[in-house]
Motif scaffolding. Sequence first.
Motif, PDB file in Angstrom:
ATOM      1  N   THR A 220       0.868  -1.173   0.000  1.00 55.89           N
ATOM      2  CA  THR A 220       0.000   0.000   0.000  1.00 55.89           C
ATOM      3  C   THR A 220       0.905   1.223   0.000  1.00 55.89           C
ATOM      4  OG1 THR A 220      -1.661  -1.175   1.293  1.00 55.89           O
ATOM      5  CG2 THR A 220      -1.782   1.233   1.300  1.00 55.89           C
ATOM      6  N   PRO A 221       0.606   2.224  -0.839  1.00 58.49           N
ATOM      7  CA  PRO A 221       1.438   3.443  -0.823  1.00 58.49           C
ATOM      8  C   PRO A 221       1.505   4.037   0.577  1.00 58.49           C
ATOM      9  CG  PRO A 221      -0.069   3.489  -2.686  1.00 58.49           C
ATOM     10  CD  PRO A 221      -0.476   2.322  -1.821  1.00 58.49           C
TER      11      PRO A 221
ATOM     12  N   SER B 274       2.393   7.091   1.302  1.00 58.90           N
ATOM     13  CA  SER B 274       2.024   8.511   1.327  1.00 58.90           C
ATOM     14  C   SER B 274       1.298   8.864   0.036  1.00 58.90           C
ATOM     15  CB  SER B 274       3.264   9.396   1.500  1.00 58.90           C
ATOM     16  OG  SER B 274       4.047   9.368   0.330  1.00 58.90           O
ATOM     17  N   SER B 275       0.775  10.078  -0.023  1.00 55.91           N
ATOM     18  CA  SER B 275       0.055  10.532  -1.216  1.00 55.91           C
ATOM     19  C   SER B 275       0.951  11.340  -2.154  1.00 55.91           C
ATOM     20  CB  SER B 275      -1.156  11.375  -0.812  1.00 55.91           C
ATOM     21  OG  SER B 275      -0.716  12.497  -0.065  1.00 55.91           O
ATOM     22  N   GLY B 276       2.222  11.472  -1.793  1.00 54.63           N
ATOM     23  CA  GLY B 276       3.195  12.188  -2.617  1.00 54.63           C
ATOM     24  C   GLY B 276       4.570  11.623  -2.371  1.00 54.63           C
TER      25      GLY B 276
ATOM     26  N   GLU C 264       7.680  10.910  -0.693  1.00 56.63           N
ATOM     27  CA  GLU C 264       7.966  11.034   0.743  1.00 56.63           C
ATOM     28  C   GLU C 264       9.075  12.050   1.019  1.00 56.63           C
ATOM     29  OE1 GLU C 264       8.319   7.181   2.705  1.00 56.63           O
ATOM     30  OE2 GLU C 264       6.968   6.329   1.216  1.00 56.63           O
TER      31      GLU C 264
ATOM     32  N   VAL D 219       6.818   5.767  -1.677  1.00 50.41           N
ATOM     33  CA  VAL D 219       6.403   6.587  -2.819  1.00 50.41           C
ATOM     34  C   VAL D 219       7.522   7.585  -3.090  1.00 50.41           C
ATOM     35  CG1 VAL D 219       4.710   8.238  -3.696  1.00 50.41           C
ATOM     36  CG2 VAL D 219       3.960   6.311  -2.283  1.00 50.41           C
TER      37      VAL D 219
ATOM     38  N   LEU E 135       2.382   5.489 -10.293  1.00 48.91           N
ATOM     39  CA  LEU E 135       1.225   5.858  -9.470  1.00 48.91           C
ATOM     40  C   LEU E 135       0.376   6.909 -10.171  1.00 48.91           C
ATOM     41  CD1 LEU E 135       2.232   6.059  -5.692  1.00 48.91           C
ATOM     42  CD2 LEU E 135       0.551   4.592  -6.777  1.00 48.91           C
TER      43      LEU E 135
END
Length: 87
Positions: free
Chosen positions: A17-18, A20-22, A24, A45, A71
Amino acid sequence: MSRSVVDPHLRLVRDVTPRSSGCEECLTLGTPWVHLRLCLTCGHVGCCDSSPLRHARAHANRLGHPIVQSLEPGESWRWCFVHEMPV
């Protein structure tokens, strides 16, 4: 390496699962990125090679986690940094 040969690094791929959303490191540093790559060994990520700091490649080299997946929305391709080819 021929595309007909299975990349031996695929054995390192896990169900991740990633984390973070950006990127790191870019989020920590406050720097921009272009595209994001997901490490398929640990979920890190990182930013792509078109980004100024190339964190996905640095992570792969530093930790020996060579397989990443895009991603970006609508993309599902994977890349091996060791062999410099899609897997």
